[in-house]
Design a protein around this motif. Structure first.
Motif, mmCIF file in Angstrom:
data_model
loop_
_atom_site.group_PDB
_atom_site.id
_atom_site.type_symbol
_atom_site.label_atom_id
_atom_site.label_comp_id
_atom_site.label_asym_id
_atom_site.label_seq_id
_atom_site.Cartn_x
_atom_site.Cartn_y
_atom_site.Cartn_z
ATOM 1 N N VAL A 1 38.212 -15.514 12.571
ATOM 2 C CA VAL A 1 38.040 -14.515 11.505
ATOM 3 C C VAL A 1 39.147 -13.468 11.520
ATOM 4 N N PRO A 2 39.417 -12.793 12.645
ATOM 5 C CA PRO A 2 40.542 -11.844 12.626
ATOM 6 C C PRO A 2 41.890 -12.522 12.422
ATOM 7 N N LEU A 3 42.034 -13.744 12.936
ATOM 8 C CA LEU A 3 43.296 -14.446 12.729
ATOM 9 C C LEU A 3 43.500 -14.801 11.256
ATOM 10 N N ALA A 4 42.430 -15.145 10.559
ATOM 11 C CA ALA A 4 42.539 -15.454 9.130
ATOM 12 C C ALA A 4 42.959 -14.227 8.337
ATOM 13 N N LEU B 1 35.043 -10.802 3.021
ATOM 14 C CA LEU B 1 34.595 -11.771 4.030
ATOM 15 C C LEU B 1 33.287 -12.469 3.653
ATOM 16 N N PRO B 2 32.257 -11.769 3.166
ATOM 17 C CA PRO B 2 31.050 -12.505 2.732
ATOM 18 C C PRO B 2 31.333 -13.504 1.616
ATOM 19 N N SER B 3 32.176 -13.097 0.663
ATOM 20 C CA SER B 3 32.526 -14.002 -0.434
ATOM 21 C C SER B 3 33.316 -15.201 0.076
ATOM 22 N N ALA B 4 34.270 -14.937 0.996
ATOM 23 C CA ALA B 4 35.094 -16.018 1.548
ATOM 24 C C ALA B 4 34.241 -16.967 2.385
ATOM 25 N N PHE B 5 33.287 -16.415 3.129
ATOM 26 C CA PHE B 5 32.418 -17.260 3.955
ATOM 27 C C PHE B 5 31.644 -18.253 3.103
ATOM 28 N N ARG B 6 31.131 -17.792 1.973
ATOM 29 C CA ARG B 6 30.387 -18.694 1.093
ATOM 30 C C ARG B 6 31.288 -19.806 0.563
ATOM 31 N N ARG B 7 32.502 -19.457 0.153
ATOM 32 C CA ARG B 7 33.413 -20.483 -0.377
ATOM 33 C C ARG B 7 33.898 -21.437 0.706
ATOM 34 N N ILE C 1 41.061 -22.475 7.162
ATOM 35 C CA ILE C 1 39.959 -22.585 6.196
ATOM 36 C C ILE C 1 39.602 -21.211 5.637
ATOM 37 N N PHE C 2 39.434 -20.243 6.526
ATOM 38 C CA PHE C 2 39.054 -18.902 6.082
ATOM 39 C C PHE C 2 40.210 -18.186 5.397
ATOM 40 N N HIS C 3 41.420 -18.463 5.833
ATOM 41 C CA HIS C 3 42.580 -17.870 5.160
ATOM 42 C C HIS C 3 42.631 -18.315 3.704
ATOM 43 N N GLY C 4 42.441 -19.611 3.472
ATOM 44 C CA GLY C 4 42.420 -20.112 2.102
ATOM 45 C C GLY C 4 41.296 -19.516 1.283
ATOM 46 N N TYR D 1 34.138 -25.773 6.147
ATOM 47 C CA TYR D 1 33.776 -25.497 7.538
ATOM 48 C C TYR D 1 32.722 -26.492 8.033
ATOM 49 N N GLY D 2 31.840 -26.932 7.161
ATOM 50 C CA GLY D 2 30.889 -27.965 7.543
ATOM 51 C C GLY D 2 31.589 -29.241 7.981
ATOM 52 N N ASN D 3 32.644 -29.603 7.274
ATOM 53 C CA ASN D 3 33.436 -30.772 7.673
ATOM 54 C C ASN D 3 34.100 -30.551 9.023
ATOM 55 N N GLU D 4 34.554 -29.318 9.278
ATOM 56 C CA GLU D 4 35.181 -29.005 10.557
ATOM 57 C C GLU D 4 34.181 -29.132 11.707
ATOM 58 N N VAL D 5 32.947 -28.700 11.490
ATOM 59 C CA VAL D 5 31.918 -28.816 12.528
ATOM 60 C C VAL D 5 31.650 -30.285 12.853
#
Length: 231
Positions: free
Chosen positions: A38-41, A147-153, A115-118, A158-162
């Motif tokens: 998260v901070p890196l993104a 961040l909440p908006s980005a997390f939803r998108r 992923i989060f950066h995008g 991220y599911g694929n990454e898991v």
């Protein structure tokens, strides 16, 4: 030997131990990797070159090299550092679970950062302008809007990454960790029943994968339902 003969209380206990080790390794690496990402993104999108470029290099390095090589370097590489065996670090490095956890964490952190950066970069301009109109500073805007908006998108990716990390954890047995694949390999070597041993593990991986997929589908339905067209 008949493949059915390998399913005994002792072998089921080994499969269970492998399942616990796999889930533990994947879960801990994902949690720590997410905390790092998260901070890196956020830093990845910085206008400051000295902040943005090191993060880019980190993600480029770990996304551009095989996870197996990273695992080998984490497990074997530290042993060649002069004097490290006389330090407190050796307590962790001599146990294969910690080098594996390090390699898996850094790998997933690199992918999750991108992923989060995008997702952050694709934040609608209107949301940013509305936050500024309310007088939010940059930190408040990141915490409450971006961040909440980005997390939803980011949820689908991220599911694929898991799921990828779950499947990638199958290489952990090469550094003598008894994960699911390691348990299957041991049982195959002992009973000479590769088909039954690895097929059973494949079913377990499949069950875990569909469970994760179902969880993320549920989260997407709850968090992204407002984006679906109304019938």
């Amino acid at each position: 030997m008949n493949g059915n003969d390998i399913f005994t209380p002792n072998t089921f206990e080994m499969y269970w131990s492998g399942l616990v080790n796999t889930v533990h390794l994947v879960f801990v690496s994902l949690v720590i990797g997410l905390i790092i990402a998260v901070p890196l993104a956020i830093a990845r999108g910085s206008s400051n070159l000295w902040i943005r470029k090191p993060v880019w290099f980190f993600t480029y390095l770990f996304r551009g090299t095989p996870l197996l090589i990273q695992l080998y370097l984490a497990y074997y590489g530290f042993a060649f550092i002069p004097g490290i065996q006389d330090t407190w670090l050796w307590f962790f490095l001599e146990d294969p679970i910690y080098p594996a956890l390090l390699a898996f964490t850094l790998n997933t952190a690199a992918y999750t950062t991108e992923i989060f950066h995008g997702a952050i970069q694709s934040t609608p301009r209107g949301e940013i302008e509305a936050a500024r109109a309310y007088g939010m500073n940059r930190f408040t805007m990141l915490r409450r809007i971006v961040l909440p908006s980005a997390f939803r998108r980011a949820l689908p990716a991220y599911g694929n990454e898991v799921i990828f990390m779950l499947h990638a954890s199958a290489i952990a047995f090469v550094v003598s960790i008894t994960d699911l694949t390691g348990a299957a390999y041991y049982i195959y070597a002992r009973f000479y029943a590769p088909f039954a041993a690895f097929l059973f593990v494949a079913v377990l991986y499949m069950a875990l994968s569909f469970s994760i997929q179902g969880l993320f589908k549920y989260l997407e339905k709850r968090l992204l339902g407002h984006l679906k067209p109304q019938s």
